[in-house]
Design a protein around this motif. Structure first.
Motif, PDB file in Angstrom:
ATOM      1  N   GLY A  68       0.791  -1.222   0.000  1.00 26.75           N
ATOM      2  CA  GLY A  68       0.000   0.000   0.000  1.00 26.75           C
ATOM      3  C   GLY A  68       0.821   1.269   0.000  1.00 26.75           C
ATOM      4  O   GLY A  68       0.440   2.262   0.641  1.00 26.75           O
ATOM      5  N   LYS A  69       1.935   1.274  -0.733  1.00 26.83           N
ATOM      6  CA  LYS A  69       2.791   2.466  -0.736  1.00 26.83           C
ATOM      7  C   LYS A  69       2.092   3.670  -1.345  1.00 26.83           C
ATOM      8  O   LYS A  69       2.286   4.803  -0.902  1.00 26.83           O
ATOM      9  N   SER A  70       1.270   3.437  -2.369  1.00 27.52           N
ATOM     10  CA  SER A  70       0.567   4.556  -2.999  1.00 27.52           C
ATOM     11  C   SER A  70      -0.413   5.210  -2.029  1.00 27.52           C
ATOM     12  O   SER A  70      -0.580   6.438  -2.020  1.00 27.52           O
ATOM     13  N   VAL A  71      -1.043   4.390  -1.189  1.00 26.54           N
ATOM     14  CA  VAL A  71      -1.954   4.940  -0.181  1.00 26.54           C
ATOM     15  C   VAL A  71      -1.164   5.744   0.848  1.00 26.54           C
ATOM     16  O   VAL A  71      -1.585   6.822   1.270  1.00 26.54           O
ATOM     17  N   LEU A  72       0.007   5.242   1.240  1.00 26.60           N
ATOM     18  CA  LEU A  72       0.849   5.983   2.183  1.00 26.60           C
ATOM     19  C   LEU A  72       1.282   7.330   1.612  1.00 26.60           C
ATOM     20  O   LEU A  72       1.340   8.326   2.333  1.00 26.60           O
ATOM     21  N   VAL A  73       1.590   7.351   0.315  1.00 25.91           N
ATOM     22  CA  VAL A  73       1.960   8.617  -0.327  1.00 25.91           C
ATOM     23  C   VAL A  73       0.794   9.597  -0.259  1.00 25.91           C
ATOM     24  O   VAL A  73       0.976  10.786   0.035  1.00 25.91           O
ATOM     25  N   ALA A  74      -0.429   9.108  -0.535  1.00 27.84           N
ATOM     26  CA  ALA A  74      -1.610   9.972  -0.465  1.00 27.84           C
ATOM     27  C   ALA A  74      -1.832  10.471   0.962  1.00 27.84           C
ATOM     28  O   ALA A  74      -2.155  11.649   1.180  1.00 27.84           O
ATOM     29  N   ILE A  75      -1.646   9.581   1.936  1.00 24.78           N
ATOM     30  CA  ILE A  75      -1.785   9.977   3.338  1.00 24.78           C
ATOM     31  C   ILE A  75      -0.763  11.059   3.685  1.00 24.78           C
ATOM     32  O   ILE A  75      -1.090  12.048   4.358  1.00 24.78           O
ATOM     33  N   GLY A  76       0.467  10.881   3.217  1.00 24.82           N
ATOM     34  CA  GLY A  76       1.503  11.871   3.477  1.00 24.82           C
ATOM     35  C   GLY A  76       1.218  13.201   2.825  1.00 24.82           C
ATOM     36  O   GLY A  76       1.490  14.264   3.399  1.00 24.82           O
ATOM     37  N   PHE A  77       0.645  13.162   1.607  1.00 26.49           N
ATOM     38  CA  PHE A  77       0.340  14.406   0.889  1.00 26.49           C
ATOM     39  C   PHE A  77      -0.743  15.201   1.610  1.00 26.49           C
ATOM     40  O   PHE A  77      -0.608  16.412   1.826  1.00 26.49           O
ATOM     41  N   PHE A  78      -1.819  14.520   1.983  1.00 31.04           N
ATOM     42  CA  PHE A  78      -2.957  15.235   2.579  1.00 31.04           C
ATOM     43  C   PHE A  78      -2.789  15.479   4.077  1.00 31.04           C
ATOM     44  O   PHE A  78      -3.262  16.489   4.598  1.00 31.04           O
ATOM     45  N   GLY A  79      -2.124  14.556   4.774  1.00 28.60           N
ATOM     46  CA  GLY A  79      -2.059  14.681   6.224  1.00 28.60           C
ATOM     47  C   GLY A  79      -0.692  14.951   6.799  1.00 28.60           C
ATOM     48  O   GLY A  79      -0.567  15.212   7.992  1.00 28.60           O
TER      49      GLY A  79
END
Length: 301
Positions: A68-79
């Motif tokens: 789930g690295k892509s989800v982690l990237v999204a989490i990092g971008f928004f949060g």
């Protein structure tokens, strides 16, 4: 719910909400002492300095097989940092009283973003709740004038901060990694720093306040240690003992706490449109989440 010392749970909850609410007051108080991007980046660096000695080996070991690295990237971008940078920038242009009332819009943004990201259907009743809440947003943002041209830019930035927080929350539900909480927080801070690089670079090129004053340093330390680490740990403790539904409802106490702090420390006085606006926002949240909250409470018993 776990037994033991219920008074301790409520004490930790009160301290957690106070620390989170205070972050908005601190950001407004030091708005002229430090640029928003520098303040946010400083917060992330402080947290990393505390966490990396305990998490670096684990992160190195798990990174290659991390799911789930892509989800982690999204989490990092928004949060990871942008939502806080929007918050601190917005407080340059609006009062803490107005900005903190938008905290109660978080469930609305989560509802709206769960539709495209998680495929959750939005009912007619929930759409009605969204509409009522945004009437309250409009009332606060226009200071009761209900004219698009009079919508305060600071209120718009504070609202954007909550939209980013809503996206962060939805992406959290999509996590598939096996990072523990300290490792996750460290990874979040690293990704947040990366996303903030263009923002910080722009502030430096524009000659904005980059050297830390005493007040700016205290604010960054408070935001990092108090608002992120201590409040984050406190919230995890409370949710484990009260359950997500009961704990989540208490988030709506934060605007009231923040308004009282703004009166005490910033000499801000609420106006009629603040009261009317937050009443509409909370009414919309209740309308859009009432049935879901009943089901969640039933499942936790």
């Amino acid at each position: 719910m776990r037994r033991g010392f219920p008074w301790l749970t409520w004490l930790v909850l009160a301290a957690t909400l106070l620390l989170w609410s205070g972050n908005w007051i601190v950001a407004r108080a030091v708005r002229d002492d430090i640029a928003p991007g520098i303040a946010t980046a400083g917060r992330l660096i402080v947290v990393l300095l505390i966490l990396l000695p305990f998490t670096l080996s684990g992160l190195k070991r798990k990174f290659g097989q991390l799911q789930g690295k892509s989800v982690l990237v999204a989490i990092g971008f928004f949060g990871g940092g942008l939502h806080l940078a929007f918050q601190w920038l917005g407080l340059h242009y609006t009062t803490a009283t107005s900005a903190t009332l938008y905290l109660s819009t978080a469930p609305i943004f989560i509802l709206l973003l769960a539709r495209p990201l998680l495929g959750e259907r939005i009912s007619a009743r929930q759409w009605a709740g969204v509409s009522v809440s945004f009437c309250g947003v409009a009332l606060i943002g226009t200071q009761g004038q209900l004219s698009f041209a009079s919508f305060n830019v600071g209120d718009a930035l504070a609202l954007a901060s909550m939209a980013f927080w809503g996206a962060y929350t939805v992406f959290l539900r999509m996590r598939r990694d096996d990072l523990d909480m300290p490792e996750f927080l460290a990874a979040l801070c690293v990704m947040g720093l990366i996303t903030l690089l263009p923002w910080v670079g722009f502030e430096i090129m524009q000659g904005m306040r980059t050297n830390l004053s005493v007040n700016g340093t205290i604010a960054v330390l408070y935001s990092a240690i108090g608002s992120l680490l201590l409040a984050g740990a406190g919230w995890a403790y409370v949710v484990k003992r009260l359950g997500a539904a009961r704990a989540g409802v208490t988030m709506h106490l934060m605007p009231a706490i923040a308004v009282m702090l703004a009166v005490l420390f910033l000499d801000e006085l609420p106006h009629w449109y603040h009261g009317a606006g937050i009443a509409l926002i909370l009414a919309g949240v209740a309308l859009s989440s009432w049935r879901a909250r009943l089901l969640q409470n039933a499942n936790e018993r």
